[in-house]
Design an enzyme around this catalytic site. Sequence first.
Site, PDB file in Angstrom:
ATOM      1  N   TRP A 326      -0.990 -25.764 -45.411  1.00 22.56           N
ATOM      2  CA  TRP A 326       0.279 -25.643 -44.679  1.00 22.56           C
ATOM      3  C   TRP A 326       0.872 -24.248 -44.861  1.00 22.56           C
ATOM      4  CZ3 TRP A 326       5.160 -24.345 -46.288  1.00 22.56           C
ATOM      5  CH2 TRP A 326       6.210 -24.582 -45.400  1.00 22.56           C
ATOM      6  N   HIS A 327       0.678 -23.668 -46.038  1.00 23.06           N
ATOM      7  CA  HIS A 327       1.287 -22.374 -46.333  1.00 23.06           C
ATOM      8  C   HIS A 327       0.671 -21.229 -45.538  1.00 23.06           C
ATOM      9  CE1 HIS A 327       3.215 -24.403 -49.737  1.00 23.06           C
ATOM     10  NE2 HIS A 327       4.022 -23.374 -49.794  1.00 23.06           N
ATOM     11  N   GLY A 328      -0.555 -21.332 -45.157  1.00 26.06           N
ATOM     12  CA  GLY A 328      -1.118 -20.226 -44.400  1.00 26.06           C
ATOM     13  C   GLY A 328      -2.570 -20.436 -44.027  1.00 26.06           C
ATOM     14  N   PHE A 483       5.098 -18.343 -43.012  1.00 28.34           N
ATOM     15  CA  PHE A 483       4.514 -19.687 -43.082  1.00 28.34           C
ATOM     16  C   PHE A 483       5.057 -20.588 -41.990  1.00 28.34           C
ATOM     17  CE2 PHE A 483       4.584 -18.549 -47.809  1.00 28.34           C
ATOM     18  CZ  PHE A 483       3.384 -17.864 -47.690  1.00 28.34           C
TER      19      PHE A 483
END
Length: 483
Positions: A326-328, A483
């Site tokens: 999800w962060h990147g 993000f």
Amino acid sequence: MLFNSLDFFIFLPVVFVVYWFISYKSLQVQNLFVLAASYIFYGLWDWRFLFLILASTVVDFFVGRAIYASNSDKRRKTWLWTSVLFNVGLLGFFKYYNFFVNSWVDLISIFGYELKSTWTLQIILPVGISFYTFQTMSYSLDIYYKRLTPTRDFISFATFVSFFPQLVAGPIERASNLLSQITAKRSFNYIQCTEGLKLILWGLFKKVVIADAIAPIVDDIFANYSDYPASTLILGVSLFSFQVYGDFSGYSDIAIGTAKLFGIELMSNFKFPTFSRNVAEYWQRWHVSLSTWFRHYVYIPLGGSRVSKLKSVRNIIIIFLVSGFWHGANWTFIVWGAIHAVLYIPVFLMGRNRMYMGNVVAENRWFPSLTEILQILLTFSLVTFSRVFFRSESITDAFGFLEQIYTNFTFESYHHPLGYRMIDYFVLLGLFVLYEFRIRRDERAPFKFKSGIVRFVAYTLVILGMLLFFDDTIDRSFIYFQF
């Protein structure tokens, strides 16, 4: 529009005045005004992506009503998957399309094949897409699980999706908290507004004086890691822990404080994670809105901890890998998530994952015990180690960074890239940690003093600190915008 920009300091008072002194008589007009202000806030970055927010809003508004009106489970699931696939599809295309294409090309090359075209696209990542897509999905999911009744007020729902204080980087709100406040009459509350202003001031301090001041040091060390010894690299990643905390928790404080100015209470997103005694407690205190989102909508539906130990471990691994992704769109974030899974699982197996829920370290004492200090230092060290992958541009850089630590384990004093004294930063961080420890019982009361004189001195020092450390030559955007 950045919270720490001149534009915002013009925008916010204007919106505040109109909100309370012009549109306050009608809730519908009030919400319509907030919606317009939110679209202006986001549109000043890139107005074209407003259509994505609007599309996500329209889909989930009508999907929520369709789920609620459906009599069969099959039809309810069909509508739910419409919401999930639409929002995940948006997120997947804009954030992960090139990642999957490049990963496929790399995989094919292992077998000796080279593709002439990688089919990558010049895609601009819409700011906040990871946040508002999760927020709208939670609405459909809550209706599906019969935790929520859908609203018939489209303006209120659109305001819930795009509420400007938390639109770009959270907290990721659930409709049961935020939408219920938007659809209710709000009255001006002087105390709530003063609390909001205090949080905004403290959030700006953490952003400008802590995060932005440290940023040039961290950037220099990570960009030139092969030129530095282990002592400098350990310093760099340790400072990055403070930078990302000051940056993201600072944003959350400003968001929560700004919402208070409009009579809205957002959920707390950070609860002093620096003082966590194990990794499980850390995840109860760090980015709370995201961790609770994954717990409610992924971990528990998978069976949570109600299943066998083996399946529970599987669920934990899934949660952390998905959280990392999800962060990147980078393998570094997936490895970062995997590291946290490895750190969390032993705590879970020993039954210590719920040991520190609802209490803070040294809750009724001035100082922590030696055992607690060692626990905090160990947790901070483990979390900081994982951030080598979080901060590095690639897996190669991350392992190169770690290799340099283990092969060049020497000590050398580090000189600030701009020539400033490093001792000043160490003193500043030391005072910051001590002050946060003092206020650790309440993340929403950064200036809680009985004496008005002491409070005035605290305000003065914070403002002077921001004036002293403000640097308009550096990139002042927030880390989590990417993000």
